[in-house]
Scaffold this active site. Structure first.
Site, mmCIF file in Angstrom:
data_model
loop_
_atom_site.group_PDB
_atom_site.id
_atom_site.type_symbol
_atom_site.label_atom_id
_atom_site.label_comp_id
_atom_site.label_asym_id
_atom_site.label_seq_id
_atom_site.Cartn_x
_atom_site.Cartn_y
_atom_site.Cartn_z
ATOM 1 N N ARG A 91 -27.413 -0.094 86.385
ATOM 2 C CA ARG A 91 -27.154 -1.513 86.623
ATOM 3 C C ARG A 91 -25.910 -1.896 85.824
ATOM 4 O O ARG A 91 -25.901 -1.795 84.597
ATOM 5 C CB ARG A 91 -28.379 -2.345 86.185
ATOM 6 C CG ARG A 91 -28.145 -3.814 86.304
ATOM 7 C CD ARG A 91 -29.374 -4.681 86.017
ATOM 8 N NE ARG A 91 -28.926 -6.055 86.087
ATOM 9 C CZ ARG A 91 -28.910 -6.909 85.076
ATOM 10 N NH1 ARG A 91 -29.406 -6.576 83.892
ATOM 11 N NH2 ARG A 91 -28.430 -8.122 85.235
ATOM 12 N N HIS A 135 -22.307 -11.711 85.419
ATOM 13 C CA HIS A 135 -22.915 -11.500 84.108
ATOM 14 C C HIS A 135 -22.035 -12.225 83.077
ATOM 15 O O HIS A 135 -21.441 -11.617 82.193
ATOM 16 C CB HIS A 135 -23.055 -10.007 83.809
ATOM 17 C CG HIS A 135 -24.090 -9.686 82.769
ATOM 18 N ND1 HIS A 135 -25.136 -8.822 82.981
ATOM 19 C CD2 HIS A 135 -24.237 -10.120 81.494
ATOM 20 C CE1 HIS A 135 -25.875 -8.737 81.888
ATOM 21 N NE2 HIS A 135 -25.339 -9.515 80.962
ATOM 22 N N GLU A 180 -29.400 -13.988 84.204
ATOM 23 C CA GLU A 180 -29.889 -14.903 83.167
ATOM 24 C C GLU A 180 -29.276 -16.305 83.202
ATOM 25 O O GLU A 180 -28.618 -16.719 82.233
ATOM 26 C CB GLU A 180 -29.682 -14.294 81.774
ATOM 27 C CG GLU A 180 -30.442 -13.017 81.526
ATOM 28 C CD GLU A 180 -30.595 -12.696 80.044
ATOM 29 O OE1 GLU A 180 -29.968 -13.362 79.207
ATOM 30 O OE2 GLU A 180 -31.380 -11.781 79.717
ATOM 31 N N ASN A 307 -35.611 -9.967 82.979
ATOM 32 C CA ASN A 307 -35.171 -9.510 81.659
ATOM 33 C C ASN A 307 -36.174 -10.035 80.650
ATOM 34 O O ASN A 307 -36.432 -11.245 80.588
ATOM 35 C CB ASN A 307 -33.791 -10.065 81.313
ATOM 36 C CG ASN A 307 -32.680 -9.431 82.135
ATOM 37 O OD1 ASN A 307 -32.927 -8.562 82.967
ATOM 38 N ND2 ASN A 307 -31.449 -9.874 81.915
ATOM 39 N N TYR A 309 -37.589 -9.647 76.564
ATOM 40 C CA TYR A 309 -37.376 -9.108 75.221
ATOM 41 C C TYR A 309 -38.464 -9.529 74.235
ATOM 42 O O TYR A 309 -38.622 -8.924 73.194
ATOM 43 C CB TYR A 309 -36.024 -9.581 74.674
ATOM 44 C CG TYR A 309 -34.856 -8.908 75.369
ATOM 45 C CD1 TYR A 309 -34.328 -7.720 74.880
ATOM 46 C CD2 TYR A 309 -34.307 -9.445 76.525
ATOM 47 C CE1 TYR A 309 -33.268 -7.089 75.508
ATOM 48 C CE2 TYR A 309 -33.238 -8.819 77.167
ATOM 49 C CZ TYR A 309 -32.729 -7.640 76.657
ATOM 50 O OH TYR A 309 -31.689 -7.015 77.290
ATOM 51 N N GLU A 366 -33.921 -5.673 82.410
ATOM 52 C CA GLU A 366 -33.498 -5.418 81.024
ATOM 53 C C GLU A 366 -34.713 -5.471 80.116
ATOM 54 O O GLU A 366 -35.585 -6.336 80.280
ATOM 55 C CB GLU A 366 -32.520 -6.474 80.495
ATOM 56 C CG GLU A 366 -31.142 -6.392 81.050
ATOM 57 C CD GLU A 366 -30.207 -7.441 80.439
ATOM 58 O OE1 GLU A 366 -30.428 -7.855 79.284
ATOM 59 O OE2 GLU A 366 -29.273 -7.835 81.145
HETATM 60 C C1 NOJ Z 1 -29.515 -10.242 77.958
HETATM 61 C C2 NOJ Z 1 -28.148 -10.140 78.518
HETATM 62 O O1 NOJ Z 1 -28.179 -10.023 79.911
HETATM 63 C C3 NOJ Z 1 -27.330 -9.021 77.896
HETATM 64 O O2 NOJ Z 1 -26.007 -9.226 78.248
HETATM 65 C C4 NOJ Z 1 -27.564 -9.000 76.396
HETATM 66 O O3 NOJ Z 1 -26.732 -8.097 75.757
HETATM 67 C C5 NOJ Z 1 -29.015 -8.672 76.146
HETATM 68 N N1 NOJ Z 1 -29.820 -9.726 76.690
HETATM 69 C C6 NOJ Z 1 -29.386 -8.508 74.689
HETATM 70 O O4 NOJ Z 1 -29.204 -9.692 74.013
#
Ligand code: NOJ
Length: 469
Positions: A91, A135, A180, A307, A309, A366
């Site tokens: 990606r 992006h 995002e 995405n 985290y 992600e």
């Molecule tokens: C989301 C973003 O899409 C990416 O560009 C970024 O580096 C990562 N999170 C980590 O923060």
């Protein structure tokens, strides 16, 4: 007491025992500004991140993406790493200003040629390209005309999408419109940590979000018109929002946070209407929403990229009025960018999305973890055990959701290699591959080896082995 070697063996055994659905895709992700460098090579135009990084005090180490991983010149090295890891998909994003230096109008043949080479070499290596159009690197000329505050930027995105699809759609079948929108709209326009760096509060976030979603809605049919067999989606950064306590004030704050980060985008894309509670909360902050906008934004998509985290534990507070929330940091372990490490967030968000919106297909576009900068040790390794465990722990949660029938079809590690982490510069690497920024040497880290172990077994399954689910 277990030694490092014992704990590695235990982790590797857990990695090897993970079971994923047939033809599950394992990949890694990057983004143009974070890896390419070469900001004005071969006719590339200026983007808002090129401009933003020149401001003093906005990037912690005063760095920029001017060189980054030099992938504009070293894309073959990146593909060698993907091959060595045995990954089936990559990606990446197009730099809008390499293709259309001023955001609109005539295309730049040398910019197109760069991505032609990248795509052709990926396909030759047996790696499927997953392309993201946006992006975060808006052309500066479009910013000068109002950027995401200007409704016309939605049309510019759709025109750019059509142009890119025409150039690459014979080979690229997986398309993502936006990456995002919550983050680039709110961090870029409400709180100002990201380009273009506006501190306009919630109004900035809301206005930018509507126009960005409109751009998504217009880009989807524009891509399909050029590539009839395209699979088109959007990537959202989602977090399950948990109230910090049973206090009704905290519960209401978590509901607002969930409305702003998750439901605003998901409802618009999947239900064709913004959530009523958020429309009421935003009130006068809303931009003009035209009669046709909702239907445009809800253009059917083929997959949702998620995405993820962390989770968000939310109490009532005074952040970003009228969201009026406060993020709680529960006791536990945290990454170098201050995100709680909480693997269950993966399962929870997959269930949340599937149970409420039932997308046809979900990809974890992600997931990954930041550490302090690392060194290649004398034995030639980067022993990032924390990151390796992070991947195994989170992939276990993906496997669990998949086993329950959630249609999660792919997973992309963020990120293929250490790169420019926006406002954190180079201080918080996320890579499964170490990059020595003096020599540009790439070294696969221990986490990359463990991830490869999982991905390779799956590749065996897809080629007919009965060993895995
Ligand atoms: C989301 C973003 O899409 C990416 O560009 C970024 O580096 C990562 N999170 C980590 O923060």
């Amino acid at each position: 007491m277990t030694s490092n070697i014992d704990s590695r063996l235990i982790l590797e055994a857990r990695a090897a025992s993970l079971v994923f659905p047939h033809s599950f895709v394992f990949g890694a992700a990057t983004a143009a500004y974070q890896i390419e460098g070469a900001p004005d090579a071969d006719g590339k135009g200026e983007s808002i991140w090129d401009r933003f990084c020149k401001r003093s005090g906005v990037i912690v180490d005063s760095s920029s993406g001017d060189i980054a991983c030099d992938s504009y010149h070293r894309w073959k090295d990146d593909i060698s790493v993907l091959k060595a890891l045995g990954l089936g998909a990559y990606r990446f994003s197009f730099a809008w200003t390499r293709l259309l230096p001023t955001g609109r109008g005539a295309a730049n043949a040398k910019g197109i040629a760069f991505y032609d080479r990248l795509i052709d070499d990926l396909l030759e290596a047996g790696i499927e390209p997953y392309a993201t159009l946006y992006h975060w690197d808006l052309p500066q000329t479009l910013q000068d005309a109002g950027g995401w505050y200007n409704r016309d930027t939605a049309d510019a995105l759709a025109d750019y999408a059509a142009r890119a699809a025409r150039s690459f759609g014979d080979r690229v079948k997986r398309w993502t419109t936006l990456n995002e929108p919550w983050t680039f709209c709110w961090s870029g326009h409400a709180s100002g940590e990201d380009a273009p760096g506006f501190c306009d509060g919630a109004r900035g976030g809301v206005v930018a979000s509507h126009h960005a979603l409109l751009g998504h809605g217009k880009a989807v049919p524009a891509i399909r018109a050029e590539v009839t067999d395209a699979s088109v989606g959007i990537v959202l950064d989602l977090n399950v929002a948990e109230p910090a306590s049973g206090d009704p004030q905290d519960v209401a704050a978590a509901q607002r946070f969930d409305g702003a980060q998750n439901r605003w985008y998901l409802d618009a894309v999947f239900k064709g209407a913004y959530p009523q509670d958020m429309l009421e909360l935003y009130g006068d902050l809303l931009p003009a929403i035209h009669a046709e906008d909702n239907e445009l934004i809800a253009a059917p998509i083929d997959y949702l990229g998620v995405n993820i985290y962390r989770r968000s534990v939310i109490a009532a507070g005074d952040e970003l009025s009228p969201l009026n929330y406060r993020r709680i940091q529960p006791a536990g372990s945290y990454s170098a960018v201050g995100y709680e490490i909480w693997p269950r967030c993966m399962y929870d968000i997959l269930r949340y999305v599937n149970d409420r919106y039932a997308p046809k297909e979900i990809h974890i576009s992600e997931n990954g973890v930041a550490t302090q900068p690392e060194q290649v040790s004398a034995d030639g390794h980067v022993w990032d055990e924390l990151r390796a465990a992070y991947y195994v722990d989170h992939l276990e949660q993906v496997a669990k959701a998949a086993a329950e029938g959630v249609p999660v079809r792919g997973y992309f590690a963020w990120t293929l290699m250490d790169n420019f982490e926006w406002a954190y510069g180079y201080t918080t690497p996320f890579g499964i591959t170490h990059v020595d920024f003096n020599t540009q040497r790439r070294t696969i880290k221990y986490s990359g080896e463990v991830y490869a172990l999982i991905a390779r077994q799956e590749n065996m399954a897809t080629s007919g082995s009965a060993a895995r689910g």
